[in-house]
Design a protein around this motif. Structure first.
Motif, PDB file in Angstrom:
ATOM      1  N   ARG A 146      45.911  55.022  30.779  1.00 25.49           N
ATOM      2  CA  ARG A 146      45.849  53.609  31.168  1.00 25.49           C
ATOM      3  C   ARG A 146      47.169  53.164  31.784  1.00 25.49           C
ATOM      4  O   ARG A 146      47.195  52.517  32.819  1.00 25.49           O
ATOM      5  CB  ARG A 146      45.509  52.756  29.936  1.00 25.49           C
ATOM      6  CG  ARG A 146      45.194  51.318  30.261  1.00 25.49           C
ATOM      7  CD  ARG A 146      44.074  51.198  31.267  1.00 25.49           C
ATOM      8  NE  ARG A 146      43.736  49.809  31.580  1.00 25.49           N
ATOM      9  CZ  ARG A 146      43.067  49.435  32.660  1.00 25.49           C
ATOM     10  NH1 ARG A 146      42.659  50.331  33.545  1.00 25.49           N
ATOM     11  NH2 ARG A 146      42.789  48.172  32.862  1.00 25.49           N
ATOM     12  N   PHE A 175      49.069  51.915  36.118  1.00 27.70           N
ATOM     13  CA  PHE A 175      49.826  50.719  36.482  1.00 27.70           C
ATOM     14  C   PHE A 175      51.324  50.961  36.638  1.00 27.70           C
ATOM     15  O   PHE A 175      52.026  50.139  37.202  1.00 27.70           O
ATOM     16  CB  PHE A 175      49.601  49.610  35.451  1.00 27.70           C
ATOM     17  CG  PHE A 175      48.201  49.060  35.487  1.00 27.70           C
ATOM     18  CD1 PHE A 175      47.901  47.969  36.287  1.00 27.70           C
ATOM     19  CD2 PHE A 175      47.181  49.662  34.771  1.00 27.70           C
ATOM     20  CE1 PHE A 175      46.613  47.463  36.349  1.00 27.70           C
ATOM     21  CE2 PHE A 175      45.889  49.163  34.819  1.00 27.70           C
ATOM     22  CZ  PHE A 175      45.607  48.062  35.617  1.00 27.70           C
ATOM     23  N   ARG A 185      30.031  45.942  27.666  1.00 31.08           N
ATOM     24  CA  ARG A 185      31.060  46.512  28.539  1.00 31.08           C
ATOM     25  C   ARG A 185      32.452  46.259  27.982  1.00 31.08           C
ATOM     26  O   ARG A 185      33.427  46.827  28.422  1.00 31.08           O
ATOM     27  CB  ARG A 185      30.930  45.947  29.947  1.00 31.08           C
ATOM     28  CG  ARG A 185      31.365  44.522  30.099  1.00 31.08           C
ATOM     29  CD  ARG A 185      31.027  43.995  31.472  1.00 31.08           C
ATOM     30  NE  ARG A 185      31.309  42.577  31.540  1.00 31.08           N
ATOM     31  CZ  ARG A 185      32.494  42.088  31.875  1.00 31.08           C
ATOM     32  NH1 ARG A 185      33.476  42.889  32.184  1.00 31.08           N
ATOM     33  NH2 ARG A 185      32.681  40.795  31.900  1.00 31.08           N
ATOM     34  N   ARG A 186      32.557  45.379  27.007  1.00 29.89           N
ATOM     35  CA  ARG A 186      33.860  45.064  26.430  1.00 29.89           C
ATOM     36  C   ARG A 186      34.115  45.818  25.141  1.00 29.89           C
ATOM     37  O   ARG A 186      34.997  45.484  24.372  1.00 29.89           O
ATOM     38  CB  ARG A 186      33.937  43.576  26.106  1.00 29.89           C
ATOM     39  CG  ARG A 186      34.079  42.735  27.313  1.00 29.89           C
ATOM     40  CD  ARG A 186      35.011  41.576  27.051  1.00 29.89           C
ATOM     41  NE  ARG A 186      35.222  40.847  28.270  1.00 29.89           N
ATOM     42  CZ  ARG A 186      34.344  39.991  28.747  1.00 29.89           C
ATOM     43  NH1 ARG A 186      33.232  39.774  28.110  1.00 29.89           N
ATOM     44  NH2 ARG A 186      34.598  39.367  29.867  1.00 29.89           N
ATOM     45  N   ASN A 242      46.877  47.544  27.614  1.00 29.60           N
ATOM     46  CA  ASN A 242      46.508  46.371  28.414  1.00 29.60           C
ATOM     47  C   ASN A 242      47.225  45.118  27.941  1.00 29.60           C
ATOM     48  O   ASN A 242      47.849  44.410  28.724  1.00 29.60           O
ATOM     49  CB  ASN A 242      45.002  46.104  28.304  1.00 29.60           C
ATOM     50  CG  ASN A 242      44.184  47.056  29.169  1.00 29.60           C
ATOM     51  OD1 ASN A 242      44.717  47.721  30.049  1.00 29.60           O
ATOM     52  ND2 ASN A 242      42.894  47.119  28.920  1.00 29.60           N
ATOM     53  N   LEU A 287      49.802  43.668  30.703  1.00 25.43           N
ATOM     54  CA  LEU A 287      49.633  42.236  30.952  1.00 25.43           C
ATOM     55  C   LEU A 287      50.791  41.384  30.461  1.00 25.43           C
ATOM     56  O   LEU A 287      50.873  40.217  30.766  1.00 25.43           O
ATOM     57  CB  LEU A 287      48.363  41.739  30.255  1.00 25.43           C
ATOM     58  CG  LEU A 287      47.060  41.949  31.002  1.00 25.43           C
ATOM     59  CD1 LEU A 287      45.896  41.655  30.070  1.00 25.43           C
ATOM     60  CD2 LEU A 287      46.977  41.096  32.244  1.00 25.43           C
ATOM     61  N   LEU A 290      34.945  36.254  32.026  1.00 23.39           N
ATOM     62  CA  LEU A 290      35.955  37.261  32.361  1.00 23.39           C
ATOM     63  C   LEU A 290      37.148  37.059  31.437  1.00 23.39           C
ATOM     64  O   LEU A 290      37.524  35.927  31.160  1.00 23.39           O
ATOM     65  CB  LEU A 290      36.419  37.088  33.807  1.00 23.39           C
ATOM     66  CG  LEU A 290      35.408  37.360  34.918  1.00 23.39           C
ATOM     67  CD1 LEU A 290      36.071  37.186  36.279  1.00 23.39           C
ATOM     68  CD2 LEU A 290      34.826  38.766  34.813  1.00 23.39           C
ATOM     69  N   ASP A 291      37.726  38.146  30.969  1.00 24.91           N
ATOM     70  CA  ASP A 291      38.937  37.992  30.176  1.00 24.91           C
ATOM     71  C   ASP A 291      40.099  38.639  30.914  1.00 24.91           C
ATOM     72  O   ASP A 291      39.937  39.192  32.003  1.00 24.91           O
ATOM     73  CB  ASP A 291      38.747  38.553  28.763  1.00 24.91           C
ATOM     74  CG  ASP A 291      38.480  40.051  28.769  1.00 24.91           C
ATOM     75  OD1 ASP A 291      38.726  40.709  29.803  1.00 24.91           O
ATOM     76  OD2 ASP A 291      38.020  40.567  27.729  1.00 24.91           O
ATOM     77  N   SER A 292      41.275  38.559  30.284  1.00 22.56           N
ATOM     78  CA  SER A 292      42.457  39.029  31.001  1.00 22.56           C
ATOM     79  C   SER A 292      42.331  40.498  31.381  1.00 22.56           C
ATOM     80  O   SER A 292      42.841  40.931  32.401  1.00 22.56           O
ATOM     81  CB  SER A 292      43.696  38.796  30.144  1.00 22.56           C
ATOM     82  OG  SER A 292      43.529  39.419  28.887  1.00 22.56           O
ATOM     83  N   MET A 293      41.618  41.254  30.553  1.00 18.55           N
ATOM     84  CA  MET A 293      41.503  42.683  30.870  1.00 18.55           C
ATOM     85  C   MET A 293      40.604  42.924  32.079  1.00 18.55           C
ATOM     86  O   MET A 293      40.774  43.890  32.803  1.00 18.55           O
ATOM     87  CB  MET A 293      41.007  43.444  29.651  1.00 18.55           C
ATOM     88  CG  MET A 293      42.087  43.485  28.594  1.00 18.55           C
ATOM     89  SD  MET A 293      41.785  44.731  27.392  1.00 18.55           S
ATOM     90  CE  MET A 293      40.539  43.949  26.440  1.00 18.55           C
ATOM     91  N   ASP A 294      39.663  42.006  32.295  1.00 14.68           N
ATOM     92  CA  ASP A 294      38.838  42.155  33.491  1.00 14.68           C
ATOM     93  C   ASP A 294      39.686  41.959  34.753  1.00 14.68           C
ATOM     94  O   ASP A 294      39.425  42.561  35.782  1.00 14.68           O
ATOM     95  CB  ASP A 294      37.692  41.144  33.471  1.00 14.68           C
ATOM     96  CG  ASP A 294      36.720  41.423  32.324  1.00 14.68           C
ATOM     97  OD1 ASP A 294      36.467  42.606  32.067  1.00 14.68           O
ATOM     98  OD2 ASP A 294      36.255  40.465  31.697  1.00 14.68           O
ATOM     99  N   LEU A 330      42.662  42.934  35.077  1.00 15.88           N
ATOM    100  CA  LEU A 330      43.316  44.224  35.334  1.00 15.88           C
ATOM    101  C   LEU A 330      42.390  45.128  36.134  1.00 15.88           C
ATOM    102  O   LEU A 330      42.833  45.891  36.992  1.00 15.88           O
ATOM    103  CB  LEU A 330      43.672  44.919  34.019  1.00 15.88           C
ATOM    104  CG  LEU A 330      44.846  44.356  33.230  1.00 15.88           C
ATOM    105  CD1 LEU A 330      45.110  45.248  32.036  1.00 15.88           C
ATOM    106  CD2 LEU A 330      46.080  44.285  34.112  1.00 15.88           C
ATOM    107  N   ASP A 331      41.093  45.030  35.855  1.00 14.04           N
ATOM    108  CA  ASP A 331      40.144  45.852  36.608  1.00 14.04           C
ATOM    109  C   ASP A 331      40.089  45.417  38.074  1.00 14.04           C
ATOM    110  O   ASP A 331      39.950  46.242  38.968  1.00 14.04           O
ATOM    111  CB  ASP A 331      38.751  45.760  35.990  1.00 14.04           C
ATOM    112  CG  ASP A 331      38.677  46.533  34.685  1.00 14.04           C
ATOM    113  OD1 ASP A 331      39.426  47.526  34.556  1.00 14.04           O
ATOM    114  OD2 ASP A 331      37.896  46.147  33.805  1.00 14.04           O
TER     115      ASP A 331
END
Ligand SMILES: Cc1cc2nc3c(=O)[nH]c(=O)nc-3n(C[C@H](O)[C@H](O)[C@H](O)COP(=O)(O)OP(=O)(O)OC[C@H]3O[C@@H](n4cnc5c(N)ncnc54)[C@H](O)[C@@H]3O)c2cc1C
Lengths: 464, 85
Positions: free
Chosen positions: A26, A30, A74-75, A455, A460, B38-42, B44-45
């Protein structure tokens, strides 16, 4: 690019187990310069492999099963991990079971399989008055499991808020405790929910061996430009103004970095920094592996996983100085639907404390392993009588001390320390915990932990 | 690449990472997070996909520029121009 190049690494990852590999992949998407530093020659940590019999006969020391087989969001679970790694589940060639799995206690037998209706029907048949509570439990588990923090509720109380029957509470708790309870007594209801959803609702599968999975992860990491150092135990981390500046290897090499992720464990990582963090765990394992020349089903083994308790009122504690045979986990490695028959390895494990073992007297150690194994086999023949007639090609036994030796986890703990960090943070600004001690237990849990902490705390955030 | 084309390609990416979302009524001036799941990780995608599909690098300091379709277009047009697209 060498590890000693003067420019610091963007991300230094301690440990090449499943959480470290996932975090590495991961982060490498980045950041330009990512390095994984692993003490051993092989990757995998608690889920690694070795050869025995001959060079082609590979044993996976762990790998009873890979959870989260069915994607449900998906999460979460399988889709979350695969999407974040930029990989597809199919690459790992994970096959579903050919036989259902079993939970057994005196007077209670439940079946579960990748179709969640199998468990539901099995609960409905044995405990008809509990089925509504069971369905409500499953619905709540799904909500609970997505939050990345501890809830502090006791999992037994949590279960009892849905289910009245002590037998059913004991039966549903059993596989979860065996699969990932990091401390004796009880576990947090959120960790319980995560494991319940992963194992009992989403189901299981297995690759032929763990090496194939580790190889794919390693290839992906390298293809993104990641660097991997094996046989490189880190001896200390240099702390400077609330931050980690560098890792010093046992051989004196210094690796400077901007951000650090550690899968060594919370208290182990604290030690590397010269601090005392967390609380070491105690749960380790004794395991017997038998390799057979015929499929295990021919010995009447028609379970894929089997969690067995010798009493309904078991407690989740390891009694000192005797085989912890109250709770046993069986795994039949070749009962998955592989295109070619896999190695017929049968694994029998029970929990144990490292403090019960000593290497001081080699003969005594060997004799103690034998005694534990014989006791486990004796109980096992009660479930699988035909196995008593079969001679394994080879047997292998390992104790908590074996786990300790190969994973660097003091006490050979398999589910990490007694304290979890949940958000991955430590007292140091640019150092984060991944894997077991963040709350990511098991193969899929460890990988989830690697990607989530990367992440949320590294990619982030302004860490670094 | 025009602003409208930029909005379209961001929506295409979202359609792939969040297939369950209804994207027919996305308001360009409202933050994507406020109208979609959508969250913050989305995000990133979205960053990853912009790089993979279009060779656009979005440094971390600029992630907020992807908050809405309008702000994304504003941000991406000159980026594409710099790539000669
Ligand atoms: C017998 C057994 C059976 C299991 N069965 C299953 C199963 O069926 N299914 C499942 O999902 N999970 C299973 N597990 C799961 C396992 O318990 C873990 O949850 C998971 O593998 C943890 O991964 P991790 O990355 O957090 O930690 P680890 O795998 O422990 O990785 C940490 C790595 O860091 C390295 N390291 C530590 N200290 C240093 C240092 N100072 N310098 C450099 N490197 C260092 C270690 O060598 C290790 O490779 C099993 C484990 C065991 C032991």
């Amino acid at each position: 690019m060498s590890a000693e190049s003067p420019q610091p690494w963007d991300v230094v990852i301690i440990g090449g187990g499943l959480s470290g590999l996932a975090a590495g992949i991961r982060c490498a998407q980045f950041f330009k310069r990512v390095v994984i530093v692993e003490a051993h020659s092989k990757l995998g940590g608690l889920n690694s492999y070795y050869h025995k019999l001959d060079r082609r006969h590979l044993f996976s020391n762990g790998l009873h099963t890979v959870t989260n087989f069915r994607p449900t969001s998906r999460r979460w679970g399988r889709d979350l991990v695969m999407r974040n790694l930029g990989m597809s589940w199919d690459e790992f060639e994970i096959r579903p079971p050919r036989y259902p799995s079993r939970i057994s206690l005196p007077g209670v037998t439940l079946a579960f399989d990748n179709d969640p209706r199998v468990l539901e029907e099995s609960v409905a048949a044995r405990f008809p008055s509990e089925i509504d509570g069971f369905r409500r439990l499953c619905a709540v588990v799904e909500k609970e499991s997505v939050v990345l923090q501890a809830s502090h509720a006791d999992c037994f109380e949590f279960l009892r808020s849905f289910i009245a029957s002590p037998e059913l509470v004991a039966a549903l708790a059993l596989p979860i405790l065996c699969y990932g309870a990091h401390q004796e007594g009880t576990i947090d209801s959120r960790l319980f929910s995560i494991l319940f959803r992963s194992l009992l609702i989403e189901g299981c599968g297995s690759p032929v061996d763990i090496k194939s999975m580790l190889d794919r992860l390693q290839t992906r990491f390298r293809s993104l430009g990641g660097e991997l150092l094996t046989r490189s135990p880190i001896a200390s981390l240099t702390v400077d103004g609330g931050r980690v500046r560098a890792a010093t290897l046992a051989d004196g090499r210094v690796i400077e970095g901007v951000r650090f992720l550690s899968s060594a464990g919370l208290s182990e990582t604290g030690k590397l920094c010269g601090s005392q963090w967390g609380k070491p765990g105690t749960i380790s394992v004794f395991q017997w592996i038998g390799a057979y020349d015929r499929p295990l089903e021919q010995f009447g083994i028609r379970d894929t996983l089997h969690f067995a308790a010798s009493r309904v009122d078991y407690t989740w504690r390891i009694p000192g100085d005797r085989v912890f045979s109250d709770l046993i986990t069986y795994s039949a490695n070749d009962n998955y639907a592989f295109p070619q028959p896999g190695h017929a390895h049968f694994k029998i494990s029970c929990f144990s404390h490292a403090s019960e073992w000593s290497l001081a007297d080699r003969d005594a150690y060997a004799a103690q392993k034998r005694r534990y194994a014989d006791e486990l086999l004796r109980i096992t023949y009660g479930y699988y009588p035909e196995l008593s007639q079969a001679r394994p090609l080879v047997e292998d036994l390992f104790s908590p001390l074996t786990v300790e030796r190969y994973t660097h986890h003091p006490g050979g703990t398999i589910y990490g320390g007694a304290e979890k960090t949940w958000d991955g943070r430590t007292a140091l600004q640019n150092l984060f915990i991944i894997g077991n001690d963040q709350g990511g237990v098991g193969i899929m849990g460890a990988m989830t932990s690697g990607v989530l902490v990367s992440n949320l705390q590294v990619i982030l955030s302004k860490a670094g | 690449m025009t602003k409208d084309e930029c909005k379209k390609l961001v929506l295409d990416i979202i359609a792939d990472i969040a297939p369950d979302e209804d994207l027919s009524n996305v308001k360009p001036d409202v933050r994507l997070r406020d109208q979609l799941q959508l969250d913050s990780m989305d995000f990133l995608d979205i960053v990853m996909e912009l790089r993979k599909r279009h060779g656009i690098e979005v440094p971390e300091a600029d992630y907020l520029k992807l908050a809405s379709l309008d702000s994304s277009a504003e941000y991406l047009v000159p980026k594409f121009a710099a790539l000669g697209k």
